[in-house]
Design a protein around this motif. Structure first.
Motif, mmCIF file in Angstrom:
data_model
loop_
_atom_site.group_PDB
_atom_site.id
_atom_site.type_symbol
_atom_site.label_atom_id
_atom_site.label_comp_id
_atom_site.label_asym_id
_atom_site.label_seq_id
_atom_site.Cartn_x
_atom_site.Cartn_y
_atom_site.Cartn_z
ATOM 1 N N TYR A 513 1.974 -15.046 6.223
ATOM 2 C CA TYR A 513 2.501 -15.140 4.870
ATOM 3 C C TYR A 513 3.786 -14.319 4.812
ATOM 4 N N TYR A 514 4.843 -14.901 4.254
ATOM 5 C CA TYR A 514 6.142 -14.227 4.195
ATOM 6 C C TYR A 514 6.396 -13.719 2.783
ATOM 7 N N VAL A 515 6.576 -12.400 2.643
ATOM 8 C CA VAL A 515 6.807 -11.791 1.328
ATOM 9 C C VAL A 515 8.108 -10.998 1.360
ATOM 10 N N GLY A 516 8.676 -10.756 0.204
ATOM 11 C CA GLY A 516 9.929 -10.014 0.103
ATOM 12 C C GLY A 516 9.766 -8.560 0.526
ATOM 13 N N ALA A 517 10.850 -7.954 0.999
ATOM 14 C CA ALA A 517 10.810 -6.561 1.452
ATOM 15 C C ALA A 517 10.406 -5.633 0.314
ATOM 16 N N LYS A 518 10.871 -5.923 -0.917
ATOM 17 C CA LYS A 518 10.543 -5.076 -2.072
ATOM 18 C C LYS A 518 9.046 -5.120 -2.353
ATOM 19 N N MET A 520 6.710 -5.886 -0.210
ATOM 20 C CA MET A 520 6.019 -5.243 0.913
ATOM 21 C C MET A 520 5.993 -3.721 0.731
ATOM 22 N N ALA A 521 7.094 -3.169 0.191
ATOM 23 C CA ALA A 521 7.198 -1.720 0.039
ATOM 24 C C ALA A 521 6.463 -1.206 -1.193
ATOM 25 N N GLU A 522 6.405 -2.018 -2.273
ATOM 26 C CA GLU A 522 5.922 -1.497 -3.553
ATOM 27 C C GLU A 522 4.589 -2.075 -4.013
ATOM 28 N N ASP A 523 4.237 -3.282 -3.563
ATOM 29 C CA ASP A 523 3.023 -3.930 -4.050
ATOM 30 C C ASP A 523 1.795 -3.275 -3.412
ATOM 31 N N PRO A 524 0.870 -2.775 -4.213
ATOM 32 C CA PRO A 524 -0.318 -2.104 -3.650
ATOM 33 C C PRO A 524 -1.175 -3.024 -2.787
ATOM 34 N N ARG A 525 -1.029 -4.349 -2.974
ATOM 35 C CA ARG A 525 -1.798 -5.284 -2.144
ATOM 36 C C ARG A 525 -1.463 -5.137 -0.668
ATOM 37 N N PHE A 526 -0.231 -4.669 -0.373
ATOM 38 C CA PHE A 526 0.215 -4.598 1.019
ATOM 39 C C PHE A 526 0.237 -3.162 1.542
ATOM 40 N N ALA A 527 -0.399 -2.246 0.818
ATOM 41 C CA ALA A 527 -0.332 -0.827 1.188
ATOM 42 C C ALA A 527 -1.267 -0.486 2.344
ATOM 43 N N GLY A 536 -16.261 -0.114 6.287
ATOM 44 C CA GLY A 536 -15.882 0.082 7.687
ATOM 45 C C GLY A 536 -15.426 -1.173 8.397
ATOM 46 N N SER A 537 -15.538 -2.331 7.761
ATOM 47 C CA SER A 537 -15.099 -3.583 8.388
ATOM 48 C C SER A 537 -13.583 -3.726 8.252
ATOM 49 N N PRO A 538 -12.936 -4.416 9.190
ATOM 50 C CA PRO A 538 -11.467 -4.534 9.139
ATOM 51 C C PRO A 538 -11.006 -5.385 7.969
ATOM 52 N N ARG A 539 -9.888 -5.002 7.374
ATOM 53 C CA ARG A 539 -9.298 -5.807 6.306
ATOM 54 C C ARG A 539 -8.792 -7.125 6.878
ATOM 55 N N TYR A 540 -8.715 -8.129 6.004
ATOM 56 C CA TYR A 540 -8.302 -9.460 6.468
ATOM 57 C C TYR A 540 -6.831 -9.474 6.878
ATOM 58 N N PHE A 541 -5.970 -8.893 6.039
ATOM 59 C CA PHE A 541 -4.530 -8.973 6.303
ATOM 60 C C PHE A 541 -4.048 -7.851 7.210
ATOM 61 N N ARG A 542 -3.142 -8.237 8.120
ATOM 62 C CA ARG A 542 -2.479 -7.290 8.998
ATOM 63 C C ARG A 542 -0.970 -7.508 8.907
ATOM 64 N N GLU A 543 -0.217 -6.464 9.236
ATOM 65 C CA GLU A 543 1.234 -6.611 9.268
ATOM 66 C C GLU A 543 1.627 -7.335 10.547
ATOM 67 N N TYR A 544 2.533 -8.319 10.418
ATOM 68 C CA TYR A 544 2.946 -9.118 11.569
ATOM 69 C C TYR A 544 4.029 -8.402 12.370
ATOM 70 N N TYR A 558 -1.707 -12.676 8.513
ATOM 71 C CA TYR A 558 -0.638 -11.727 8.814
ATOM 72 C C TYR A 558 0.430 -11.783 7.735
ATOM 73 N N ILE A 559 0.966 -10.622 7.399
ATOM 74 C CA ILE A 559 2.020 -10.514 6.393
ATOM 75 C C ILE A 559 3.314 -10.108 7.080
ATOM 76 N N ALA A 560 4.363 -10.903 6.874
ATOM 77 C CA ALA A 560 5.676 -10.605 7.449
ATOM 78 C C ALA A 560 6.690 -10.497 6.324
ATOM 79 N N ILE A 561 7.749 -9.739 6.565
ATOM 80 C CA ILE A 561 8.830 -9.635 5.582
ATOM 81 C C ILE A 561 9.695 -10.881 5.679
ATOM 82 N N ALA A 562 9.869 -11.559 4.567
ATOM 83 C CA ALA A 562 10.664 -12.781 4.533
ATOM 84 C C ALA A 562 12.146 -12.452 4.719
#
Length: 714
Positions: A513-518, A520-527, A536-544, A558-562
């Motif tokens: 999934y491609y998201v804006g740099a802003k 990625m830096a500010e949205d708590p979903r990507f923190a 203790g189980s791994p979160r679904y999303f990882r940084e690409y 995977y989350i990447a900066i668009a």
């Protein structure tokens, strides 16, 4: 590696060449009549001298501002990392020391009166190693391809500088002496003599193969491709009239003053627009590649004979370097043959095509990258070309392990066992509305991930002000940005786009999934990407991270900066959803087209209507709340005492005197006076009928409410 000049053209890269042009060049090459130099495998750079100091340029922007100073070069980021940066910095430092020996008169004689000439050069050697390993670090100043920047038309032009080049030649020995103890030397590129081809069957066979591909006489390569594309578009888009078909082909060939797909598609049905987009993006590139291949292969085989067994002037032991290169190529071929990881089909297709040229690794017989030369056409125009022989397929094969290719990350020489076969790229968002910046970001993602594996995920949710456009609106707007409706998918949750992913195997397909740099830096979903949940189980999303081994979408996303695309809206600011809505609400047709990049009357009406309606609905929503509060205040007045209402003008009311500690005696008196002025003489303390009091309260509320609403709508 290309700089300002881009890369030198192969003959087949210039689509304005005719068969007669190509035949003339090949026959002159076979007879040893072409004068040229050894093309080397390094980093391209342009060198100048402006305003009393040495300058360098890597692109047109550098040259437009007079080139980079040493400090500019130090601050620059290089795609090749620290090693590439060191090569450029050390080379420029050596050039600056050499230039420091020049007098004012010598500087003018070499670089021109205004310092307008930039010399085409190559940084090569151990510090700038690519495929071929040269023994010494050298700045090779080429004998052709020098440039000057034309400020009047913002174009780079070939510098006709024979006199200035001769002045430089006279000083090269001085440069070498000055730099004898430096990491880099400065030289002029060595001349190279091609093999004479005395066997007429080789030239006859080459020309016959080119003719068999459909090129003959004064027919240009562009003409050949036009005919092929027109034949194919009649088959694939038969309902499109001939004029539109020709416009599409002109757009594909990027001819002068071609129309955009938006302009071509005006007045056409959405189905026809999608067919055109599919033809342009999917069918045409493959058709062009297949049509050009026989010509490319014929010229390649001829170039191999021209360069066979030649020695490089920059390698001391050519035989040793040839043997080393042959071993590397053999290892690369075997690794690609065994490769079963991501993009295996693309890797195997690259191997197949390059082996059609190379035939076998035993055909690696020279470390000369190529031969660069200038050819002047009958009309007088001159251009630079190259013959590269087997270096071209060698570079393509070894490049897969150093740089990757397109969507494919760099490979390893070890056999791959990764099971991911596809990577899906998803660009999620509200797109209220989709602007040019969104469309450009999507195209960049599509270039990386491929047409079939790239999607826009959005929902049909509508709310006042921020989200006035429904899903069908978004599809229509996207189509005007040349994005096929099949690429825009209605999802319940754009960040969990099951509507897209359900068509792909969850074990062999990864999703990014491609998201804006802003965001990625500010949205708590990507923190907490890549972290663990409370259990203790791994979160679904990882940084690409490019080049990493990915897992299927059933296990991780995977989350990447668009890519960031910045477009300015005059008097509003950088293009964003909020700024677009602000700018488009009151835009006329001309302004609309400038902002959106297209004009369609139907979409213009939709956007204007929905933005206007959204603002009114939002105003009514908030005023409804305000009206309720006013009614509550008047109810409290009856129960707990008066809150003063003052007259501020004819037909206008305001609530006044509201205090945290309640109304005071002075306010009560003011209210009595106001009531007397507004309703005529009334006895103090006299009780008015309850119904009349209610009517007067409603009148005050309604009048104030309508006043605010009318002003907000205006």
């Amino acid at each position: 590696m290309g700089g300002v000049s881009g890369h030198l053209n192969h003959l087949y890269d210039n689509r304005d060449l005719t068969y007669d042009d190509i035949a003339d060049i090949l026959m002159k090459a076979a007879a040893g009549e072409l004068v040229g130099t050894e093309k080397t495998d390094g980093f391209n750079i342009f060198l100048g001298y402006v305003n009393g100091e040495p300058r360098a340029a890597r692109n047109k922007g550098d040259m437009a501002k007079g080139g980079m100073t040493f400090d500019d070069l130090l601050a620059r980021k290089f795609q090749g990392g620290e090693k590439a940066r060191k090569a450029y910095v050390d080379a420029f430092d050596a050039y600056a020391k050499a230039a420091s020996t020049l007098s004012e008169k010598e500087i003018t004689s070499i670089f021109g009166e205004d310092g307008e000439i930039f010399y085409n050069a190559e940084i090569q050697g151990p510090l700038a190693a690519n495929v071929i390993n040269y023994d010494d670090n050298v700045i090779n100043i080429h004998r052709m391809g020098h440039k000057r920047y034309n400020h009047d038309n913002n174009q780079l032009e070939v510098a006709e500088n024979e006199k200035e080049s001769a002045a430089l030649d006279a000083l090269i020995d001085r440069f070498e002496a000055v730099l004898a103890t430096e990491p880099f030397s400065v030289r002029r590129t060595a001349f190279l003599e091609l093999n004479n081809i005395t066997d007429e069957r080789i030239i006859d066979d080459t020309l016959a193969r080119i003719k068999a591909a459909g090129l003959a006489g004064d027919v240009t390569i562009d003409d050949l491709l036009e005919r092929a594309l027109l034949r194919e578009i009649k088959i694939q888009v038969p309902d499109l009239d001939e004029e539109k078909q020709r416009q599409v082909v002109t757009r594909i060939l990027k001819r002068e003053e071609y129309l955009s797909l938006t302009q071509i598609g005006k007045g056409l049905s959405r189905d026809l627009k999608d067919q055109i987009t599919l033809f342009v993006k999917e069918s045409a590139p493959g058709l062009i590649k297949n049509k050009m291949w026989p010509i490319e292969a014929a010229i390649h085989d001829f170039a191999v004979e021209l360069l066979r067994g030649l020695h490089s002037a920059y390698v001391l032991d050519n035989e040793h370097e040839v043997a080393k290169l042959k071993t590397e190529v053999e290892a690369a071929i075997r690794a690609i043959q065994k490769y079963q990881g991501p993009y295996k089909d693309e890797a195997h297709d690259i191997l197949r095509r390059q082996l059609e040229k190379l035939k076998h690794h035993d055909n690696v017989d020279t470390v000369v990258e190529g031969f660069a030369f200038q050819y002047c056409h009958k009309g007088g125009d001159c251009a630079m070309y190259k013959f590269t022989g087997n270096f071209a397929p060698i570079n393509q094969l070894l490049g897969l392990f150093k740089y990757g290719r397109g969507n494919m990350p760099p490979m390893s020489l070890n056999e791959q066992t990764d099971r991911i076969e596809n990577i899906v790229g998803i660009y999620p968002g509200r797109f209220q509305p989709m602007g040019r910046h969104h469309a450009e970001v999507f195209r960049k993602i599509q270039d990386e991930r491929g047409y079939d594996h790239t999607f826009i995920a959005t929902s049909g949710k509508v709310s006042p002000s921020r989200s006035p456009f429904d899903f069908s609106d978004k599809q229509v707007i996207a189509s005007q940005h040349d994005i096929a409706s099949s690429r825009v998918v209605n999802t319940k949750n754009p960040y969990k786009a099951l509507e897209i992913l359900e068509d792909f195997d969850p074990n062999t397909t990864a999703v990014i999934y491609y998201v804006g740099a802003k965001d990625m830096a500010e949205d708590p979903r990507f923190a907490a990407l890549g972290g663990v949940k409370k259990d203790g189980s791994p979160r679904y999303f990882r940084e690409y991270h490019r080049g990493e081994d990915l897992e299927g979408w059933g296990k991780h996303g995977y989350i990447a900066i668009a890519p960031h695309v910045s477009i300015d809206i005059p008097e509003v600011g950088e293009m964003s959803g909020t700024n677009l809505r602000t700018a488009l609400e009151h835009a006329d047709e001309e302004t609309f087209e400038k902002i959106m990049g297209f004009y369609d009357p139907e979409i213009y009406d939709i956007i204007k209507d929905k933005l206007g309606t959204a603002n009114i609905e939002e105003a009514q929503h908030h005023l409804g709340i305000f009206r309720g509060l006013m009614e509550e205040v008047l109810e409290e007045e009856k129960a707990f005492g008066s809150f003063p209402v003052g007259v501020v003008g004819r037909g206008e009311h305001r609530v006044s005197g509201l205090r945290d500690d309640g109304p005071c005696e002075e306010d009560d008196e003011e209210l009595d006076e106001t009531a007397a002025m507004a309703n005529g003489a009334v006895q103090v303390g006299a009780r008015r009928p309850v119904r009349r009091e209610k009517e007067e309260e409603d009148e005050i509320v309604n009048e104030f409410y309508n006043y605010l609403l009318n002003n907000l709508e205006g």
